[in-house]
Design an enzyme around this catalytic site. Structure first.
Site, short mmCIF file in Angstrom:
data_model
loop_
_atom_site.label_atom_id
_atom_site.label_comp_id
_atom_site.label_asym_id
_atom_site.label_seq_id
_atom_site.Cartn_x
_atom_site.Cartn_y
_atom_site.Cartn_z
N GLY A 12 0.81 -1.21 0.00
CA GLY A 12 0.00 0.00 0.00
C GLY A 12 0.85 1.26 0.00
N LYS A 16 -0.77 5.34 -5.52
CA LYS A 16 -1.83 5.04 -6.49
C LYS A 16 -2.73 6.25 -6.72
CE LYS A 16 -3.19 1.67 -3.88
NZ LYS A 16 -2.10 1.70 -2.90
N LYS A 18 -2.02 9.42 -6.74
CA LYS A 18 -1.44 10.34 -7.72
C LYS A 18 -1.57 9.78 -9.14
CE LYS A 18 2.62 11.89 -9.91
NZ LYS A 18 3.94 12.48 -10.00
N ALA A 39 -7.92 3.05 3.48
CA ALA A 39 -7.06 3.62 2.44
C ALA A 39 -6.84 5.10 2.69
CB ALA A 39 -7.70 3.43 1.08
N GLY A 40 -5.71 5.58 2.25
CA GLY A 40 -5.45 7.01 2.30
C GLY A 40 -4.69 7.38 1.05
N GLN A 224 -4.89 -0.20 -0.99
CA GLN A 224 -3.85 -1.02 -0.34
C GLN A 224 -2.91 -1.59 -1.43
OE1 GLN A 224 -7.34 -1.88 0.93
NE2 GLN A 224 -6.91 -0.02 2.05
N ARG A 303 0.80 7.15 11.36
CA ARG A 303 1.89 6.32 11.91
C ARG A 303 3.14 6.40 11.02
NH1 ARG A 303 -0.87 0.48 12.40
NH2 ARG A 303 -1.86 1.18 10.48
N PRO A 304 4.35 6.40 11.62
CA PRO A 304 5.55 6.35 10.78
C PRO A 304 5.58 5.01 10.05
CG PRO A 304 6.15 6.30 13.12
CD PRO A 304 4.66 6.49 13.05
N ASP A 333 12.55 9.95 -6.70
CA ASP A 333 13.29 11.14 -6.25
C ASP A 333 13.80 11.00 -4.82
OD1 ASP A 333 10.31 11.27 -6.07
OD2 ASP A 333 10.74 12.93 -4.70
N SER A 413 7.57 8.36 -11.53
CA SER A 413 7.11 9.55 -10.82
C SER A 413 8.26 10.12 -10.01
CB SER A 413 5.93 9.16 -9.92
OG SER A 413 5.56 10.24 -9.11
N VAL A 414 8.50 11.43 -10.17
CA VAL A 414 9.66 12.06 -9.53
C VAL A 414 9.27 13.12 -8.50
CG1 VAL A 414 11.23 11.57 -11.45
CG2 VAL A 414 9.88 13.69 -11.47
P1 GTP Z 1 -3.27 3.67 -0.21
O1 GTP Z 1 -4.55 3.60 -0.96
O2 GTP Z 1 -3.44 4.04 1.22
O3 GTP Z 1 -2.45 2.44 -0.35
O4 GTP Z 1 -2.39 4.93 -0.75
P2 GTP Z 1 -1.73 5.45 -2.13
O5 GTP Z 1 -1.14 4.34 -2.90
O6 GTP Z 1 -2.68 6.34 -2.85
O7 GTP Z 1 -0.50 6.31 -1.62
P3 GTP Z 1 -0.45 7.49 -0.55
O8 GTP Z 1 -1.14 8.65 -1.14
O9 GTP Z 1 -0.86 7.02 0.79
O10 GTP Z 1 1.12 7.71 -0.41
C1 GTP Z 1 1.93 8.21 -1.39
C2 GTP Z 1 2.55 9.53 -0.93
O11 GTP Z 1 3.62 9.86 -1.76
C3 GTP Z 1 1.59 10.72 -1.02
O12 GTP Z 1 1.88 11.60 0.01
C4 GTP Z 1 1.93 11.33 -2.38
O13 GTP Z 1 1.65 12.72 -2.45
C5 GTP Z 1 3.40 11.09 -2.45
N1 GTP Z 1 3.95 10.85 -3.79
C6 GTP Z 1 3.37 10.19 -4.83
N2 GTP Z 1 4.27 10.07 -5.84
C7 GTP Z 1 5.41 10.68 -5.42
C8 GTP Z 1 6.70 10.84 -5.99
O14 GTP Z 1 6.99 10.41 -7.10
N3 GTP Z 1 7.63 11.48 -5.23
C9 GTP Z 1 7.37 11.96 -4.00
N4 GTP Z 1 8.35 12.58 -3.34
N5 GTP Z 1 6.16 11.81 -3.42
C10 GTP Z 1 5.20 11.18 -4.12
P1 IMP Z 2 -6.82 -3.01 8.17
O1 IMP Z 2 -7.02 -2.96 6.69
O2 IMP Z 2 -7.15 -1.73 8.85
O3 IMP Z 2 -7.50 -4.20 8.78
O4 IMP Z 2 -5.25 -3.23 8.44
C1 IMP Z 2 -4.57 -4.42 8.11
C2 IMP Z 2 -3.15 -4.12 7.65
O5 IMP Z 2 -3.20 -3.43 6.41
C3 IMP Z 2 -2.35 -3.23 8.60
O6 IMP Z 2 -1.00 -3.62 8.51
C4 IMP Z 2 -2.52 -1.84 8.00
O7 IMP Z 2 -1.46 -1.00 8.33
C5 IMP Z 2 -2.50 -2.19 6.51
N1 IMP Z 2 -3.22 -1.22 5.69
C6 IMP Z 2 -4.57 -1.12 5.56
N2 IMP Z 2 -4.87 -0.13 4.69
C7 IMP Z 2 -3.69 0.39 4.27
C8 IMP Z 2 -3.36 1.41 3.33
O8 IMP Z 2 -4.21 2.03 2.68
N3 IMP Z 2 -2.03 1.65 3.16
C9 IMP Z 2 -1.08 0.93 3.80
N4 IMP Z 2 -1.34 -0.04 4.67
C10 IMP Z 2 -2.65 -0.31 4.90
MG MG Z 3 -2.11 5.51 1.59
#
Ligand code: GTP
Ligand code: IMP
Ligand code: MG
Length: 424
Positions: A12, A16, A18, A39-40, A224, A303-304, A333, A413-414
């Site tokens: 995850g 995605k 972006k 998801a976030g 995820q 969380r970190p 990057d 992606s940079v």
């Molecule tokens: P989930 O659905 O929670 O799995 O998230 P996601 O895949 O959409 O990714 P998420 O937005 O949680 O995390 C990616 C982070 O990296 C975000 O803060 C984006 O703004 C950032 N990001 C995306 N692409 C790049 C990149 O190429 N470089 C940098 N420096 N940041 C990026």
């Molecule tokens: P749950 O989906 O909240 O049950 O969490 C199960 C596991 O998936 C835990 O390790 C979470 O940190 C991880 N997880 C769930 N959603 C995300 C996501 O969007 N990004 C990254 N990890 C995730």
């Molecule tokens: Mg996320």
């Protein structure tokens, strides 16, 4: 391409959000088909940044209709806050959000039980997002869940909610010694959500298939990542849905034969949040540097994130089971400034070379990465717009990833912004 799906290749947070925002330009529908408010997705457009949890990232593109399909577990409470946040930032949602009447609803007791069950696990906890995802999917498969269709019915919803709260209170009180939920308060809260949901609830599978029949462009947005997939991830340290490409068909009601292109999104390194094995994790200054440069803190929980080198063994599995056509490699990057970079190309498990992800989480925990080491680069990459302008070491790094995971990298992606993207 009439039907495209974006899916995460790791644990995850691969970026995605972006990639979907970028590629959904000109699309008609963007569909979320699994997961929920765990998801976030973060998207940065100019000065403004958006955090989406349940609403597909396509909502930021004018003219795109967004769909929350039946495989999603819908949390109306979180959705209300998300909608309000988007409206406040000037995003018009009117008529642009369809919600499946088959989607299961995340209830307050799911979140309470998520928290209590995790606490009961002690050191063996999964590290969930506490969004009630596991308990809600468990009710779905137990055939005792509450769906959007049940909630928006003119009669009967209140009784169903009351009965469900009573059953869950028995576990909350008797097993966990915690406070029971107030059934009347839950009924009142959810009947109010039903009013909001009713005009938006529909058979999304009919609408998506109709759109495909009419030649419209549909984008499917996975949440995820494949290594958190309930079947193919690092069980039990996974989420409770099919977060690999496999989730699309069941979660959207669309045959996999209708999807023309699967795009896998992979970070140029590894991140993981929550517990569970992560063979390339770096618990040192290198890992810290990646975390700080990549701003690796959870969008949903803050969380970190754990960080490490790119793991080609696990990504290769994600590519294989998803039959991924092309990869988008993100956050490259972040890797600027290292003398050398490591890519894990196999594992050493108790002295034997292993090229596939073991099913057993304990075995995976014992796996030691076998690295291929490449020279790093010192240039910042954020302003580069063509592949040929990347430093030779960065191009070689991308080429090694392609070779080792078995799919071509067509997007690099940079940086977080839309424009900070290289297409090949
Ligand atoms: P989930 O659905 O929670 O799995 O998230 P996601 O895949 O959409 O990714 P998420 O937005 O949680 O995390 C990616 C982070 O990296 C975000 O803060 C984006 O703004 C950032 N990001 C995306 N692409 C790049 C990149 O190429 N470089 C940098 N420096 N940041 C990026
Ligand atoms: P749950 O989906 O909240 O049950 O969490 C199960 C596991 O998936 C835990 O390790 C979470 O940190 C991880 N997880 C769930 N959603 C995300 C996501 O969007 N990004 C990254 N990890 C995730
Ligand atoms: Mg996320």
């Amino acid at each position: 391409m009439p039907a495209t799906c974006v899916v995460g290749m790791q644990w995850g947070d691969e970026g995605k959000g972006k990639i979907v925002d970028l590629m959904s330009e000109g699309c008609d529908l963007v569909v979320r088909y699994q997961g929920g408010a765990n998801a976030g997705h973060s998207v940065v457009i100019g000065e403004q940044s958006y955090a989406m949890h349940q609403i597909p990232s396509g909502i930021l593109r004018e003219g795109v209709t967004c769909v929350i399909a039946s495989g999603v577990v819908l949390d109306p409470e979180e959705l209300e806050a998300e909608v309000a946040g988007l409206v406040e930032k000037g995003i018009d949602l009117d008529g642009r959000l369809w919600i499946s009447d088959r989607a299961h609803v995340v209830m307050p007791y799911h979140k309470t039980l998520d928290r209590l069950r995790e606490a009961a696990l002690g050191d063996a906890k999964i590290g969930t997002t506490a969004r009630g995802i596991g308990p809600c999917y468990a009710d779905k498969y137990n055939r005792s869940g509450l769906r959007v269709a049940d909630l928006v019915k003119p009669a009967g919803a209140a009784d169903r909610i009351r009965r469900a709260v009573a059953v869950k209170n028995a576990e909350i009180v008797n097993l966990h010694g915690s406070e029971p939920l107030d059934a009347d308060a839950v009924v009142e809260q959810f009947l109010a959500y039903a009013e909001w949901l009713r005009p938006r609830a529909c058979d999304t599978a009919v609408r998506i298939n109709d759109a495909l029949d009419a030649g419209r462009h549909v984008f499917f947005e996975g949440a995820q990542g494949s290594l958190l997939d309930i079947d193919f991830g690092t069980y039990p340290f996974v989420t409770s849905s099919n977060a690999s490409a496999a989730g699309l068909a069941a979660g959207a009601g669309v045959s996999p034969r209708r999807v023309d292109r699967f795009i896998g999104v992979a970070k140029a390194y590894t991140s993981r949040v929550g517990a569970g094995p992560c063979p390339t994790e770096l618990k040192d200054a290198v890992g810290d540097r990646i975390r700080e440069r990549g701003r690796e803190y959870g969008t949903t929980t803050g969380r970190p994130r754990r960080t490490g080198w790119f793991d080609a063994v696990s990504v290769r599995q994600s590519v294989r089971i998803g039959h991924i056509d092309e990869l988008a490699v993100t956050l490259i990057d972040v890797l600027t400034g290292f003398e050398t970079l490591n890519v894990c190309v196999a594992y050493n498990l108790d002295g034997a070379r292993v090229e596939h992800l073991p099913a057993d989480a304990e075995a995976l925990d014992r796996c030691r990465p076998v690295y291929e080491t490449l020279p790093g680069w010192q240039e910042e990459l954020g302003g580069i717009t063509s592949f040929d302008d990347l430093p030779a070491a960065a191009r070689d790094y991308v080429t090694l990833i392609e070779e080792r995971v078995g799919a071509p990298v067509r997007t690099v992606s940079v940086g977080p912004e839309r424009g900070q993207t290289i297409r090949r």
